[in-house]
Write an enzyme that holds these catalytic residues in place. Structure first.
Site, short mmCIF file in Angstrom:
data_model
loop_
_atom_site.label_atom_id
_atom_site.label_comp_id
_atom_site.label_asym_id
_atom_site.label_seq_id
_atom_site.Cartn_x
_atom_site.Cartn_y
_atom_site.Cartn_z
N ASP A 1 29.42 37.22 40.19
CA ASP A 1 29.87 37.14 41.75
C ASP A 1 29.97 38.16 42.30
OD1 ASP A 1 30.95 34.25 40.39
OD2 ASP A 1 32.61 35.19 40.56
N ASP B 1 38.17 44.62 45.12
CA ASP B 1 38.78 43.67 43.99
C ASP B 1 38.22 45.07 42.81
OD1 ASP B 1 36.85 41.72 45.18
OD2 ASP B 1 36.33 41.01 43.49
N GLU C 1 38.88 40.54 35.44
CA GLU C 1 37.47 39.63 35.56
C GLU C 1 36.30 40.37 35.78
OE1 GLU C 1 37.12 38.32 39.57
OE2 GLU C 1 36.33 36.42 38.71
N GLU C 2 36.71 41.50 36.45
CA GLU C 2 35.87 43.10 36.92
C GLU C 2 35.11 42.78 35.61
OE1 GLU C 2 35.41 42.81 39.55
OE2 GLU C 2 36.23 41.56 40.28
N ASP D 1 42.83 38.47 37.07
CA ASP D 1 41.98 38.96 38.06
C ASP D 1 42.88 39.40 39.11
OD1 ASP D 1 40.34 37.91 40.01
OD2 ASP D 1 40.43 36.35 39.75
N LEU E 1 41.83 40.53 41.96
CA LEU E 1 42.21 39.64 43.18
C LEU E 1 40.56 37.95 43.59
CD1 LEU E 1 43.73 41.23 45.31
CD2 LEU E 1 41.72 42.29 46.73
N ASP E 2 41.67 37.55 42.85
CA ASP E 2 41.68 36.18 42.86
C ASP E 2 40.79 35.45 44.65
OD1 ASP E 2 40.51 33.26 41.88
OD2 ASP E 2 42.76 32.82 42.82
N GLU F 1 42.45 32.95 34.54
CA GLU F 1 42.32 32.01 36.03
C GLU F 1 43.16 31.03 35.59
OE1 GLU F 1 39.38 32.48 40.01
OE2 GLU F 1 38.20 31.79 38.15
#
Ligand code: AFP
Length: 338
Positions: free
Chosen positions: A65, A71, A94-95, A117, A119-120, A276
């Site tokens: 993404d 983020d 996630e990052e 995560d 910053l969803d 998530e």
């Protein structure tokens, strides 16, 4: 604990530690550290429009993404807080492509790991729509004499010790559960503390809302299309923010169902299981709701094979998830409808 006076997050989690007779205080410390990181992220999210921190960072994250600066900021702050706390043996975000083992402080190995995560819903940042941090805490399964291993992070969601989220919305709220109900704390900016505002949250049996990216309707399996038609027939209101944590927050309080089915582009679903779907399913189940894949497996029982694994999801009010299950059973058993 009396609600006649303000109860801060710190007071609440220390008080709750007494519910666990053999608690060492590590989990309590970890939850407090996450609360501190959330306040720092909140400060930056709130002034994002002012300082020009938002904008594209010209890089892609581990799941391909587009990454935005905030983020990365949130990711760095969470990692920093957890690194310095000494209460966490490793993190997966996630990052970051891989998990990050943390060096013990004063030689003391921690038994907990955090997945998050940072910053969803970050594609919403530029336009001032709510975003959130999602987190889950596991007890490590690897030998405590060495660093944590990948197996520690590939535990099923049912093994979560605690999970929660922070929603940076019209007000900032932290919602968490350690497996004994769900409680919500609103940040009071005047004192800089999260204060208990929503005690023992229970999700309504049904609600008037459904949340799905209806733009992908033609790409869903027929049984999902039939269920979505049914929601529309029932005059349910469609609400889809594009930030799962915000949609789930509304559903927790007002009832409803959130769907992210598999599509042709994402044959296994798009949303990430580890940081998530699992933490949010843990919260929703603790509040009395349900969470299953669009193939009807309970999310918290799914095997985890990869840190960034994707799954389809139907989550929310129990009666609505059951209804969706009925549609899938009925229409997937009828090949002529495909
Ligand atoms: P971002 O964090 O990249 O904005 O993704 C948000 C998200 O993971 C989830 O929070 C949303 O519900 C979903 O993706 C939105 O995806 P679509 O844009 O495909 O509907």
């Amino acid at each position: 604990m009396s609600l006649s006076r303000i109860v801060t997050l710190d007071e609440f989690i220390i008080h709750r530690q007494k519910d666990f007779p053999y608690a060492s205080g590590e989990l309590t410390g970890l939850l407090r550290d996450i609360g501190v990181a959330a306040k720092i992220v909140n400060r930056e999210v709130n002034k994002a429009g002012l300082v020009g921190i938002i904008g594209r960072a010209k890089s892609e994250n581990a799941t391909g993404d587009e990454v935005q600066k905030l983020d990365l900021f949130a990711n760095d702050k969470l990692i920093e807080c957890l690194k310095n706390s000494g209460e966490c043996a490793g993190i997966a975000s996630e990052e970051d492509e891989d998990f990050i083992p943390l060096t013990p402080i004063d030689g003391k190995e921690s038994k907990y790991l955090v997945v998050f995560d940072p910053l969803d819903g970050s594609s919403n940042i530029d336009v001032n729509v709510s975003v959130g941090t999602i987190f889950g805490i596991y007890r490590r399964v690897s030998d405590m004499s060495g660093p944590c291993t990948k197996e520690d992070f590939l535990q099923k969601g049912g093994q979560l010790v605690a999970a929660g989220y922070v929603l940076y919305g019209t007000s900032t709220i932290l919602v968490y559960s350690t497996g004994r109900g769900v409680n919500g704390f609103t940040l009071d900016p005047s004192i800089g503390e999260f204060c208990l505002s929503h005690r023992d949250i229970r999700i309504p049996e049904r609600g008037n809302y459904y949340s799905v990216n209806q733009g992908y309707y033609l790409k869903f399996d027929v049984e999902m299309r039939r269920y979505i038609d049914h929601c529309s027939d029932m005059n349910l209101r469609l609400r889809y923010i594009g930030s799962m944590v915000s949609d789930i927050h509304r559903i927790l309080f007002q009832g409803g169902i959130f769907l992210y089915p598999n599509t042709r582009k994402y044959p296994h679903g798009k949303l990430r299981l580890v940081y998530e779907c699992n933490p949010l399913s843990f919260i929703v189940e603790q509040a009395g709701g349900k969470a299953i894949t669009c193939q009807l497996q309970r999310i918290l029982e799914l095997d985890v094979n990869h840190l960034h694994q994707r799954e389809s999801i139907a989550i929310g009010s129990p009666a609505m998830v059951d209804e969706m299950r009925d549609f899938v059973e009925r229409y997937s058993a009828a090949p002529s409808f495909r």
